[in-house]
Design a protein around this motif. Structure first.
Motif, PDB file in Angstrom:
ATOM      1  N   SER A  97       3.793  15.589  -0.291  1.00 21.95           N
ATOM      2  CA  SER A  97       2.992  14.815  -1.240  1.00 21.95           C
ATOM      3  C   SER A  97       1.881  14.056  -0.521  1.00 21.95           C
ATOM      4  CB  SER A  97       3.875  13.820  -1.999  1.00 21.95           C
ATOM      5  OG  SER A  97       4.255  12.740  -1.172  1.00 21.95           O
ATOM      6  N   TYR A  98       0.792  13.871  -1.228  1.00 25.66           N
ATOM      7  CA  TYR A  98      -0.327  13.109  -0.677  1.00 25.66           C
ATOM      8  C   TYR A  98       0.077  11.661  -0.427  1.00 25.66           C
ATOM      9  CZ  TYR A  98      -5.133  11.353  -0.239  1.00 25.66           C
ATOM     10  OH  TYR A  98      -6.296  10.766   0.211  1.00 25.66           O
ATOM     11  N   GLU A  99       0.934  11.127  -1.295  1.00 26.53           N
ATOM     12  CA  GLU A  99       1.407   9.758  -1.107  1.00 26.53           C
ATOM     13  C   GLU A  99       2.143   9.602   0.216  1.00 26.53           C
ATOM     14  OE1 GLU A  99       1.018   6.792  -2.747  1.00 26.53           O
ATOM     15  OE2 GLU A  99      -0.568   7.952  -3.714  1.00 26.53           O
ATOM     16  N   ASN A 100       3.028  10.566   0.520  1.00 30.34           N
ATOM     17  CA  ASN A 100       3.757  10.498   1.781  1.00 30.34           C
ATOM     18  C   ASN A 100       2.832  10.703   2.978  1.00 30.34           C
ATOM     19  OD1 ASN A 100       6.281   9.884   0.755  1.00 30.34           O
ATOM     20  ND2 ASN A 100       6.853  12.031   0.481  1.00 30.34           N
ATOM     21  N   TRP A 101       1.847  11.582   2.805  1.00 25.25           N
ATOM     22  CA  TRP A 101       0.853  11.784   3.859  1.00 25.25           C
ATOM     23  C   TRP A 101       0.155  10.462   4.180  1.00 25.25           C
ATOM     24  CZ3 TRP A 101      -1.040  15.862   6.869  1.00 25.25           C
ATOM     25  CH2 TRP A 101      -2.289  15.660   7.465  1.00 25.25           C
ATOM     26  N   LYS A 102      -0.277   9.737   3.152  1.00 22.88           N
ATOM     27  CA  LYS A 102      -0.965   8.468   3.374  1.00 22.88           C
ATOM     28  C   LYS A 102      -0.029   7.427   3.987  1.00 22.88           C
ATOM     29  CE  LYS A 102      -2.573   8.316  -0.889  1.00 22.88           C
ATOM     30  NZ  LYS A 102      -3.301   7.821  -2.097  1.00 22.88           N
ATOM     31  N   LYS A 103       1.227   7.431   3.581  1.00 29.78           N
ATOM     32  CA  LYS A 103       2.192   6.500   4.157  1.00 29.78           C
ATOM     33  C   LYS A 103       2.375   6.754   5.645  1.00 29.78           C
ATOM     34  CE  LYS A 103       4.943   5.665  -0.024  1.00 29.78           C
ATOM     35  NZ  LYS A 103       6.255   5.915  -0.687  1.00 29.78           N
ATOM     36  N   ASP A 104       2.423   8.032   6.030  1.00 27.39           N
ATOM     37  CA  ASP A 104       2.589   8.377   7.445  1.00 27.39           C
ATOM     38  C   ASP A 104       1.394   7.889   8.265  1.00 27.39           C
ATOM     39  OD1 ASP A 104       4.982   9.587   6.844  1.00 27.39           O
ATOM     40  OD2 ASP A 104       4.131  11.600   6.696  1.00 27.39           O
ATOM     41  N   PHE A 105       0.204   8.042   7.726  1.00 29.25           N
ATOM     42  CA  PHE A 105      -0.987   7.572   8.440  1.00 29.25           C
ATOM     43  C   PHE A 105      -1.063   6.051   8.458  1.00 29.25           C
ATOM     44  CE2 PHE A 105      -2.183  11.901   8.684  1.00 29.25           C
ATOM     45  CZ  PHE A 105      -3.184  11.992   9.647  1.00 29.25           C
ATOM     46  N   ASP A 106      -0.628   5.414   7.395  1.00 27.85           N
ATOM     47  CA  ASP A 106      -0.560   3.953   7.404  1.00 27.85           C
ATOM     48  C   ASP A 106       0.362   3.458   8.513  1.00 27.85           C
ATOM     49  OD1 ASP A 106      -2.354   3.176   5.462  1.00 27.85           O
ATOM     50  OD2 ASP A 106      -0.867   3.057   3.858  1.00 27.85           O
TER      51      ASP A 106
END
Length: 231
Positions: A97-106
């Motif tokens: 998911s894009y949400e998880n992708w963004k969380k990983d980068f955060d």
């Protein structure tokens, strides 16, 4: 590291359980960030009471830029930044998911950027500083179902090398370590213990990190040090 004022993020986590006691034993004046008080309690059980009592603990969200800026301003001088905060995640790219992708980068990259940004500004004014970040073997050897993790950690390495290039000609350095699997309770729970004896112990990785954070590492700039254990 005797007498050096060091910001140690993630110092109560799995890797922090190795790094924090060693940095304290080597005389660093530590400010340690945390999210959960039970992690501080676990660290207290592991450390010598004298060393533990010298640490300043700060509960903070490292994605809050104003809070990070204030934390570093409140430290006065900052001689070293050891940034351990990060996390592992996996999943097939086509299903991630894009949400998880963004969380990983955060978690892996954006916390690194914010702490480095404000630490670096103060170090340049002081004329001294050591920045140490944590990449991953996956940053240079990406694997299947690890796209977000490997990409975010590769970005950490690139950020660190960019800072190293910007600080040439100064007494500020930036380097990172590239661990393979670290022998933490969380990894043992997730992966079992069959290969654990080949993993990197937090205390071993701490030796490399604390060296890079010391005055002795003045000639190392932009290094990405592989610490793979026997894997």
């Amino acid at each position: 590291m005797n007498g050096k004022k060091v910001l140690l993020t993630g110092g109560t986590g799995g890797l922090g359980m190795g790094v924090t006691p060693l940095a304290a034993a080597r005389g660093a004046d530590l400010t340690v960030t945390y999210r959960y008080s039970e992690e501080v309690d676990r660290l207290k059980q592991k450390m010598a009471a004298e060393d533990f009592s010298k640490i300043q603990f700060v509960k903070i969200d490292l994605l809050d830029e104003s809070a990070v800026k204030q934390l570093i301003e409140d430290m006065g001088r900052i001689d070293g930044l050891i940034h351990l905060v990060g996390g592992f995640a996996m999943g097939a790219t086509a299903e991630y998911s894009y949400e998880n992708w963004k969380k990983d980068f955060d978690l892996n990259l954006n916390t690194t950027f914010l702490t480095c940004k404000y630490s670096l500004a103060k170090m340049l004014k002081q004329g001294y500083g050591r920045i140490v970040t944590v990449g991953s073997r996956g940053a240079v050897e990406p694997g299947a179902k690890l796209a977000a993790y490997c990409a975010s950690k590769a970005a950490v390495v690139a950020l660190t090398k960019s800072i190293a290039a910007e600080t040439r000609g100064t007494n500020v350095t930036a380097n990172c370590v590239l661990p393979s699997v670290i022998d933490t309770p969380a990894n043992r729970e997730a992966m079992g213990t069959e290969e654990a004896q080949k993993w990197v112990e937090p205390e071993s990785l701490a030796e490399a990190i604390c060296f890079l954070a010391s005055e002795a590492a003045k000639d190392l700039r932009g290094a990405a040090v592989p610490v793979y254990g026997d894997v």
